[in-house]
Write a protein that holds these residues in place. Sequence first.
Motif, PDB file in Angstrom:
ATOM      1  N   ASN A  79      13.936 -57.470 -15.235  1.00 67.96           N
ATOM      2  CA  ASN A  79      13.177 -56.248 -15.496  1.00 67.96           C
ATOM      3  C   ASN A  79      11.683 -56.505 -15.660  1.00 67.96           C
ATOM      4  OD1 ASN A  79      15.424 -54.645 -15.357  1.00 67.96           O
ATOM      5  ND2 ASN A  79      15.727 -54.530 -17.562  1.00 67.96           N
ATOM      6  N   VAL A  80      11.204 -57.645 -15.182  1.00 64.70           N
ATOM      7  CA  VAL A  80       9.775 -57.925 -15.296  1.00 64.70           C
ATOM      8  C   VAL A  80       8.976 -56.972 -14.419  1.00 64.70           C
ATOM      9  CG1 VAL A  80       7.984 -59.616 -14.785  1.00 64.70           C
ATOM     10  CG2 VAL A  80      10.065 -60.312 -15.958  1.00 64.70           C
ATOM     11  N   SER A  81       9.467 -56.728 -13.207  1.00 68.63           N
ATOM     12  CA  SER A  81       8.699 -55.946 -12.242  1.00 68.63           C
ATOM     13  C   SER A  81       8.439 -54.526 -12.705  1.00 68.63           C
ATOM     14  CB  SER A  81       9.419 -55.923 -10.892  1.00 68.63           C
ATOM     15  OG  SER A  81       9.525 -57.224 -10.382  1.00 68.63           O
ATOM     16  N   ASP A  82       9.479 -53.833 -13.195  1.00 63.48           N
ATOM     17  CA  ASP A  82       9.312 -52.413 -13.495  1.00 63.48           C
ATOM     18  C   ASP A  82       8.914 -52.131 -14.935  1.00 63.48           C
ATOM     19  OD1 ASP A  82      11.709 -53.307 -14.406  1.00 63.48           O
ATOM     20  OD2 ASP A  82      12.933 -51.714 -13.548  1.00 63.48           O
ATOM     21  N   VAL A  83       9.423 -52.868 -15.896  1.00 61.26           N
ATOM     22  CA  VAL A  83       9.157 -52.567 -17.297  1.00 61.26           C
ATOM     23  C   VAL A  83       7.854 -53.186 -17.771  1.00 61.26           C
ATOM     24  CG1 VAL A  83      10.026 -52.781 -19.647  1.00 61.26           C
ATOM     25  CG2 VAL A  83      11.626 -52.399 -17.766  1.00 61.26           C
ATOM     26  N   VAL A  84       7.683 -54.455 -17.513  1.00 60.55           N
ATOM     27  CA  VAL A  84       6.529 -55.177 -18.039  1.00 60.55           C
ATOM     28  C   VAL A  84       5.264 -54.903 -17.239  1.00 60.55           C
ATOM     29  CG1 VAL A  84       5.605 -57.477 -18.517  1.00 60.55           C
ATOM     30  CG2 VAL A  84       7.995 -56.989 -18.977  1.00 60.55           C
ATOM     31  N   GLN A  85       5.398 -54.712 -15.944  1.00 64.50           N
ATOM     32  CA  GLN A  85       4.228 -54.559 -15.095  1.00 64.50           C
ATOM     33  C   GLN A  85       3.334 -53.405 -15.529  1.00 64.50           C
ATOM     34  OE1 GLN A  85       3.592 -56.850 -12.514  1.00 64.50           O
ATOM     35  NE2 GLN A  85       1.563 -55.940 -12.742  1.00 64.50           N
ATOM     36  N   ASN A  89      -0.587 -53.663 -16.230  1.00 66.41           N
ATOM     37  CA  ASN A  89      -1.524 -52.808 -15.498  1.00 66.41           C
ATOM     38  C   ASN A  89      -2.472 -52.092 -16.450  1.00 66.41           C
ATOM     39  OD1 ASN A  89      -0.269 -53.540 -13.124  1.00 66.41           O
ATOM     40  ND2 ASN A  89       0.943 -51.680 -12.953  1.00 66.41           N
ATOM     41  N   ARG A  90      -1.932 -51.612 -17.573  1.00 64.54           N
ATOM     42  CA  ARG A  90      -2.765 -50.887 -18.522  1.00 64.54           C
ATOM     43  C   ARG A  90      -3.805 -51.801 -19.155  1.00 64.54           C
ATOM     44  NH1 ARG A  90       0.545 -49.897 -22.493  1.00 64.54           N
ATOM     45  NH2 ARG A  90      -0.478 -51.353 -23.915  1.00 64.54           N
ATOM     46  N   CYS A  98      -8.337 -59.838 -15.220  1.00 69.55           N
ATOM     47  CA  CYS A  98      -6.999 -60.247 -14.784  1.00 69.55           C
ATOM     48  C   CYS A  98      -6.117 -60.460 -16.005  1.00 69.55           C
ATOM     49  CB  CYS A  98      -7.086 -61.531 -13.961  1.00 69.55           C
ATOM     50  SG  CYS A  98      -5.497 -62.162 -13.397  1.00 69.55           S
ATOM     51  N   CYS A  99      -4.985 -59.770 -16.038  1.00 72.53           N
ATOM     52  CA  CYS A  99      -4.041 -59.888 -17.144  1.00 72.53           C
ATOM     53  C   CYS A  99      -2.778 -60.576 -16.632  1.00 72.53           C
ATOM     54  CB  CYS A  99      -3.713 -58.509 -17.713  1.00 72.53           C
ATOM     55  SG  CYS A  99      -2.546 -58.538 -19.087  1.00 72.53           S
ATOM     56  N   ARG A 100      -2.287 -61.568 -17.391  1.00 75.81           N
ATOM     57  CA  ARG A 100      -1.098 -62.311 -16.949  1.00 75.81           C
ATOM     58  C   ARG A 100      -0.063 -62.434 -18.062  1.00 75.81           C
ATOM     59  NH1 ARG A 100      -3.255 -67.815 -14.339  1.00 75.81           N
ATOM     60  NH2 ARG A 100      -4.753 -67.660 -16.047  1.00 75.81           N
ATOM     61  N   LEU A 101       1.168 -62.535 -17.634  1.00 72.02           N
ATOM     62  CA  LEU A 101       2.280 -62.735 -18.552  1.00 72.02           C
ATOM     63  C   LEU A 101       2.920 -64.081 -18.260  1.00 72.02           C
ATOM     64  CD1 LEU A 101       4.155 -60.998 -20.640  1.00 72.02           C
ATOM     65  CD2 LEU A 101       5.742 -61.043 -18.719  1.00 72.02           C
ATOM     66  N   ALA A 102       3.145 -64.867 -19.304  1.00 67.39           N
ATOM     67  CA  ALA A 102       3.848 -66.142 -19.177  1.00 67.39           C
ATOM     68  C   ALA A 102       5.076 -66.099 -20.072  1.00 67.39           C
ATOM     69  CB  ALA A 102       2.949 -67.305 -19.574  1.00 67.39           C
ATOM     70  N   VAL A 103       6.180 -66.616 -19.566  1.00 73.46           N
ATOM     71  CA  VAL A 103       7.435 -66.608 -20.305  1.00 73.46           C
ATOM     72  C   VAL A 103       7.817 -68.034 -20.665  1.00 73.46           C
ATOM     73  CG1 VAL A 103       9.908 -66.124 -20.127  1.00 73.46           C
ATOM     74  CG2 VAL A 103       8.254 -64.463 -19.291  1.00 73.46           C
ATOM     75  N   ARG A 114       1.352 -60.545 -13.156  1.00 73.14           N
ATOM     76  CA  ARG A 114      -0.080 -60.365 -13.392  1.00 73.14           C
ATOM     77  C   ARG A 114      -0.525 -59.002 -12.892  1.00 73.14           C
ATOM     78  NH1 ARG A 114      -3.159 -64.189  -8.902  1.00 73.14           N
ATOM     79  NH2 ARG A 114      -2.206 -63.293  -7.038  1.00 73.14           N
ATOM     80  N   ALA A 115      -1.714 -58.599 -13.330  1.00 70.10           N
ATOM     81  CA  ALA A 115      -2.340 -57.364 -12.850  1.00 70.10           C
ATOM     82  C   ALA A 115      -3.843 -57.607 -12.806  1.00 70.10           C
ATOM     83  CB  ALA A 115      -2.014 -56.197 -13.774  1.00 70.10           C
ATOM     84  N   GLN A 116      -4.490 -57.114 -11.785  1.00 67.86           N
ATOM     85  CA  GLN A 116      -5.921 -57.323 -11.610  1.00 67.86           C
ATOM     86  C   GLN A 116      -6.667 -56.051 -11.993  1.00 67.86           C
ATOM     87  OE1 GLN A 116      -9.024 -58.716 -11.698  1.00 67.86           O
ATOM     88  NE2 GLN A 116      -8.093 -60.255 -10.332  1.00 67.86           N
ATOM     89  N   GLY A 117      -7.588 -56.178 -12.949  1.00 66.48           N
ATOM     90  CA  GLY A 117      -8.346 -55.014 -13.395  1.00 66.48           C
ATOM     91  C   GLY A 117      -9.783 -54.999 -12.943  1.00 66.48           C
ATOM     92  N   ALA A 118     -10.278 -56.095 -12.380  1.00 65.22           N
ATOM     93  CA  ALA A 118     -11.667 -56.161 -11.916  1.00 65.22           C
ATOM     94  C   ALA A 118     -11.805 -55.387 -10.611  1.00 65.22           C
ATOM     95  CB  ALA A 118     -12.089 -57.607 -11.729  1.00 65.22           C
ATOM     96  N   THR A 119     -12.658 -54.397 -10.604  1.00 68.19           N
ATOM     97  CA  THR A 119     -12.849 -53.574  -9.405  1.00 68.19           C
ATOM     98  C   THR A 119     -14.181 -53.837  -8.722  1.00 68.19           C
ATOM     99  OG1 THR A 119     -13.721 -51.791 -10.809  1.00 68.19           O
ATOM    100  CG2 THR A 119     -11.360 -51.738 -10.278  1.00 68.19           C
ATOM    101  N   THR A 120     -15.122 -54.409  -9.446  1.00 66.93           N
ATOM    102  CA  THR A 120     -16.427 -54.730  -8.863  1.00 66.93           C
ATOM    103  C   THR A 120     -16.848 -56.114  -9.333  1.00 66.93           C
ATOM    104  OG1 THR A 120     -17.609 -53.705 -10.714  1.00 66.93           O
ATOM    105  CG2 THR A 120     -17.149 -52.310  -8.797  1.00 66.93           C
ATOM    106  N   GLY A 121     -17.810 -56.684  -8.629  1.00 68.40           N
ATOM    107  CA  GLY A 121     -18.342 -57.981  -9.023  1.00 68.40           C
ATOM    108  C   GLY A 121     -17.340 -59.097  -8.804  1.00 68.40           C
ATOM    109  N   LEU A 122     -17.479 -60.158  -9.603  1.00 68.93           N
ATOM    110  CA  LEU A 122     -16.612 -61.326  -9.469  1.00 68.93           C
ATOM    111  C   LEU A 122     -15.186 -60.992  -9.876  1.00 68.93           C
ATOM    112  CD1 LEU A 122     -18.917 -64.078 -11.001  1.00 68.93           C
ATOM    113  CD2 LEU A 122     -18.373 -63.768  -8.587  1.00 68.93           C
ATOM    114  N   ARG A 123     -14.234 -61.539  -9.138  1.00 73.95           N
ATOM    115  CA  ARG A 123     -12.815 -61.381  -9.466  1.00 73.95           C
ATOM    116  C   ARG A 123     -12.205 -62.758  -9.689  1.00 73.95           C
ATOM    117  NH1 ARG A 123      -9.608 -56.925  -7.071  1.00 73.95           N
ATOM    118  NH2 ARG A 123      -8.111 -58.563  -6.559  1.00 73.95           N
TER     119      ARG A 123
END
Length: 264
Positions: A79-85, A89-90, A98-103, A114-123
């Motif tokens: 359930n990582v894909s649907d519940v945790v993602q 993302n938030r 960049c937000c990441r989850l490690a188990v 992971r989820a990427q939140g950077a929309t401009t500039g360096l990523r």
Amino acid sequence: MTVASVSRCLALLEFLAGERDLVELSELASGLNMPVSAAHRLVTTLANLGWVIQDTASKQYALSLKMSTLAFRHLDACNVSDVVQSILNRVATETHECCRLAVLENRELVWVARAQGATTGLRYDPDMGQGIALYATASGKAWLCTLPEEQALAIVYSRGFESPHKLGPNSAHCIDEFRLQLAEARQLGFATSVEEGEAGTAAVAVPFRASSAHNALAAGTISVAGPLIRITPDRWHELADALKAAATELAQIWPAKTRARCLG
């Protein structure tokens, strides 16, 4: 199949997983420290089973997508894909990083989402296949902070300190140096990494627990990472607060995730 054969198969798969380009048989044999004939038998068997592909023109080898398919299937089962993602993302949207989850698995941390939140500039788009150096990453230190100091230091000491060129310039080089960093993380209430795991980057991380019970063991970590010029000390507490809120949510849903996994 013998234990040695299984070990060689896994070593071959791990070797190919780290290669971006097709690999010659001789290179494969050299990398695995085995005779070319033995490497050929092994890679042919794996190709017949669908784990490896061979380019018809060059006769070189590469990993197939079978392992990736199984990995995604496993994450879906957890359930990582649907519940945790949605939580990742938030946090990524709120922090613009960049937000990441490690188990936690067998006293190791493994990146799973992971989820990427950077929309401009360096990523910052890290390789999710990289191992986590516990003593040189915010995530590693965040988990080790949940353990008694003696146990945390013993884990790090037993694995040694990697060569400095593999990590960032500020990574610890000895157990005494790491002890000070761990003490700082305990005092802050969250862990940081400033050019320790990787040059030019910084990160903030907190652990999340396997349930909302106060004495529940850590199940993993959630972190935010990005370019050094953006993950500055004046943002640490703001980022940590966002991560702690997410960790509370993860602790509430993790028991249900675990039950779903056990039920298959």
